[in-house]
Enzyme design. Structure first.
Site, PDB file in Angstrom:
ATOM      1  N   HIS A 104      43.637  45.062  36.117  1.00 41.59           N
ATOM      2  CA  HIS A 104      43.788  44.955  34.652  1.00 41.59           C
ATOM      3  C   HIS A 104      44.085  43.534  34.197  1.00 41.59           C
ATOM      4  O   HIS A 104      44.572  43.341  33.082  1.00 41.59           O
ATOM      5  CB  HIS A 104      44.870  45.945  34.160  1.00 41.59           C
ATOM      6  CG  HIS A 104      44.480  47.391  34.362  1.00 41.59           C
ATOM      7  ND1 HIS A 104      45.371  48.436  34.331  1.00 41.59           N
ATOM      8  CD2 HIS A 104      43.259  47.952  34.594  1.00 41.59           C
ATOM      9  CE1 HIS A 104      44.732  49.586  34.542  1.00 41.59           C
ATOM     10  NE2 HIS A 104      43.446  49.316  34.701  1.00 41.59           N
ATOM     11  N   CYS A 112      39.176  32.464  25.657  1.00 47.47           N
ATOM     12  CA  CYS A 112      38.639  32.619  24.312  1.00 47.47           C
ATOM     13  C   CYS A 112      37.984  33.998  24.186  1.00 47.47           C
ATOM     14  O   CYS A 112      37.201  34.400  25.057  1.00 47.47           O
ATOM     15  CB  CYS A 112      37.609  31.513  24.056  1.00 47.47           C
ATOM     16  SG  CYS A 112      36.720  31.746  22.502  1.00 47.47           S
ATOM     17  N   THR A 178      52.807  54.541  39.653  1.00 52.14           N
ATOM     18  CA  THR A 178      51.797  54.700  38.597  1.00 52.14           C
ATOM     19  C   THR A 178      51.742  56.151  38.123  1.00 52.14           C
ATOM     20  O   THR A 178      51.864  57.075  38.931  1.00 52.14           O
ATOM     21  CB  THR A 178      50.393  54.228  39.037  1.00 52.14           C
ATOM     22  OG1 THR A 178      49.465  54.502  37.982  1.00 52.14           O
ATOM     23  CG2 THR A 178      49.920  54.883  40.323  1.00 52.14           C
TER      24      THR A 178
END
Ligand code: BJW
Ligand code: ZN
Length: 237
Positions: A104, A112, A178
């Site tokens: 992730h 940008c 998780t």
């Protein structure tokens, strides 16, 4: 032995990094996750999202790896270990683990939103989660965003490929901290199980993986992980 680790926010909880879905102290207990961690939320309110991530960036500069991160790094002396993490912190690396595949992205990298150019400029220190802040602009005029994966965005190709390879090559997969509900990451233990590879879950709470995991250890990471490598043979027989 080849050990592949899949980690989530719970492994960093004992370092003082809040998880996402904890109802009291979780990052999303006071905020709507889809406003803060989705591409739509960013497009609607980049100032809110940028301020929230700068606050989390600041938080990560204040914390250290814990016994859980350190235990996984120490396993490398006895086994071939590959870490796959959903976390955007760098605590596995700081504990000494290599390789670490970030599914992730990273909260220490910025780019940008329009042309993708990496951003290395100064970042203001934000100590409040709710400070709105205008993101800097790239020389192309686009807004700078954190280089992380929001809902609705594809995972970066290379870490994902490495993660699939490490899952298929493992003798055992350890899934720690998780909630196992965010895909495609949550599909990796399913892939391991479908290949006949044992999956050991470490989580104080039950998750959707618990029913199919080979073994579930209901303990916090810092307690379960230090002795786990040596217990694996016994646990899996
Ligand atoms: C402890 C502990 C201790 C506490 N010791 N344990 C249906 C099926 C399949 C997919 C989907 C679907 N519907 C929607 C989707 C897609 C979506 C998804 O999965 N949604 C589900 C929620 C349903 N997935 C996506 O959008 C992904 N992209 C995608 O699919 O792209 C497709 C595409 C292809 C081509 C073009 C375009 C698109 C992207 C997912 C991105 C996730 N991003 C986030 C936020 C960004 C990073 C950040 O801000 O930090 O990543 S969401 C958030 O959840 C974050 C985490 O990495 C991720 C997982 O959370 P995690 O780590 O499990 O944390 P928690 O808080 O949930 O759980 C902590 C656990 O620790 C708990 O269980 C505790 O008990 C435990 N714990 N203390 C051990 N001491
Ligand atoms: Zn640009």
């Amino acid at each position: 032995m080849r050990v592949t680790v899949l980690s989530g926010a719970g492994i960093s909880a004992e370092s003082g990094v809040p998880t996402f879905r904890d109802s009291k102290n979780g990052l999303w207990s006071r905020f709507d996750p889809y406003q803060l961690s989705s591409i739509d939320g960013w497009l609607q309110n980049p100032e809110r999202v940028w301020g929230w991530y700068l606050w989390r960036h600041h938080l990560l500069t204040q914390v250290e790896p814990n016994e859980g991160h350190r235990a996984i790094a120490a396993w490398q002396d006895h086994a071939e270990v590959c870490v796959i993490t959903q976390n955007v912190d760098d605590l596995h690396e700081r504990a000494g683990s290599r390789p670490v595949h970030h599914l992730h992205g990273s909260l220490f990298e910025f780019r940008c939103a329009r042309c993708g150019l990496p951003y290395t400029g100064e970042l203001p220190e934000i100590v409040e989660a709710t400070t709105d802040m205008e993101p800097p602009r790239c020389r192309c005029g686009g807004l700078i965003r954190p280089d992380i994966v929001w809902f609705g965005e594809p995972l970066p190709e290379e870490p994902w490929q490495r993660a699939v390879e490490a899952t298929e090559a493992a003798d055992v997969m350890v899934v720690v901290g998780t909630s196992a509900i965010v895909y495609p990451a949550a599909g990796l233990p399913e892939l391991a199980l479908s290949r006949g590879i044992s999956v050991v879950e470490v989580n104080p709470e039950q998750t959707p993986l618990s029913a199919s995991a080979t073994v579930s250890i209901r303990e916090p990471a810092s307690r379960a992980l230090p002795g786990l490598l040596h217990r694996l043979t016994a646990l899996l027989n």
